[in-house]
Design an enzyme around this catalytic site. Structure first.
Site, PDB file in Angstrom:
ATOM      1  N   GLU A  60     115.221   2.166  -9.940  1.00  0.00           N
ATOM      2  CA  GLU A  60     116.568   1.364 -10.367  1.00  0.00           C
ATOM      3  C   GLU A  60     116.804   1.320 -11.973  1.00  0.00           C
ATOM      4  O   GLU A  60     117.778   0.832 -12.244  1.00  0.00           O
ATOM      5  CB  GLU A  60     115.303   0.083  -9.884  1.00  0.00           C
ATOM      6  N   HIS A 129     105.904  -6.074  -2.590  1.00  0.00           N
ATOM      7  CA  HIS A 129     107.011  -5.483  -1.730  1.00  0.00           C
ATOM      8  C   HIS A 129     107.580  -7.782  -1.358  1.00  0.00           C
ATOM      9  O   HIS A 129     107.915  -7.528  -0.443  1.00  0.00           O
ATOM     10  CB  HIS A 129     107.385  -5.230  -0.717  1.00  0.00           C
TER      11      HIS A 129
END
Length: 325
Positions: A60, A129
């Site tokens: 990322e 998550h």
């Protein structure tokens, strides 16, 4: 009107953007051949090719930084981050670079970047998550934060976001992807204002994202008890639309925030503070809020459900606010 899903509405918005502007391209993990973790980009690689649908390494920090560079170079990148938790790995380029360059360059540079990501819980994906961190990003000057909760907003918010000269982060709640319904293609969508989703007179229920459906369901339950609740969808978390919020509070004189973020330091706390600052003497009761429990989101379904705002809790908080508990 057309029958579609939230996922398909997002995909159609991406397709339209790619067709309308040759500077637009997509990048992120598994968005090409795999079709996206949530299948939002399925089929776009075959339609637009590898130059415009770019699979990235699992970094990322790397691919968000590359998107910022592309935006500075004149492109219009749409970067997909698999889940909001993973976006934390890209905080440095987003907050120290993308959000600050217009200010630090005296207006000479802007970063027209769009970052999409899944947020929220309710799918048994455990703590790494499942968190709702959009309130953190809404704290940062230089960023615009969107939380589409309807088919129309999923379809209509992307193109205005691409026209913004500064970075726009779009938070898509993971439980919304399978949402189906009739899409009103004529609906006007902006990225400036909150939206009244249900008019009412007895109290204002203010929410956004994945909590909108629960809040509307709570309003229907309250209606069966003779309580007429107004439901406000924030939609735009930064900058907040104070005018719509204050107009509702001045009408109903009671307010309940529903926010999947944690209570401490939450977006709900910011909204309540603004209401107290701007409409304190219009209130007939202290503002209240329903937030997630102060724990990492559990994996077990019954614990996850207990940790999140639910319809029954919203109804109970609203009744207590009205003295009808």
């Amino acid at each position: 009107m057309s029958h579609t899903s939230y996922r398909e509405a997002l995909r159609e918005a991406l397709r339209e953007a790619l067709q309308r502007d040759p500077r637009v391209f997509l990048m992120g993990e598994d968005i090409g051949r795999y079709g996206g973790t949530y299948a939002v980009t399925k089929g776009l690689l075959e339609e637009f090719g590898e130059a415009r649908i770019r699979d990235t390494p699992l970094s990322e920090l790397g691919f968000v930084s590359a998107g910022i560079g592309a935006a500075l170079g004149g492109m219009r990148p749409i970067v997909e981050v698999m889940t909001v938790n993973f976006c934390l790995l890209a905080l440095d380029p987003l907050i120290n670079t993308a959000a600050t360059l217009r200010h630090m360059s005296g207006g000479q540079f802007s970063v027209p970047l769009v970052v999409r990501m899944a947020t929220g819980a309710g799918r048994q994906l455990a703590a790494q998550h499942s968190h709702s961190l959009e309130g953190w990003f809404a704290h940062i000057p230089g960023l615009k934060i969107l939380a589409p909760a309807t088919l129309e907003d999923a379809r209509g918010m992307l193109w205005p976001a691409l026209q913004d000269p500064d970075p726009v982060l779009i938070f898509e709640h993971g439980q919304l992807y399978n949402l189906e319904g009739e899409l009103d293609t004529s609906a006007e969508v902006d990225i400036r204002s909150a939206k009244v989703r249900r008019a009412g007179r007895d109290l204002s229920l203010i929410t956004y994202g994945g909590s909108l459906g629960k809040t509307l369901a709570a309003a229907e339950q309250l209606a069966s008890d003779g309580i007429d609740a107004e439901v406000i969808d924030l939609r735009v978390l930064r900058p907040l639309d104070d005018a719509t919020l204050m107009a509702s509070v001045r009408k109903t004189r009671r307010v309940l925030l529903v926010d999947e973020g944690w209570r401490s330091g939450s977006l709900a706390a910011e909204v309540i503070t603004r209401i107290i600052e701007q409409a304190f003497y219009e209130l007939d009761a202290p503002p209240a809020r329903v937030c997630s429990a102060e724990v990492p989101i559990p994996y077990a379904r019954h614990l996850e459900e207990a940790a999140l705002p639910q319809v029954a809790g919203i109804v109970a908080a609203a009744r207590e606010l009205l003295g009808r508990a």
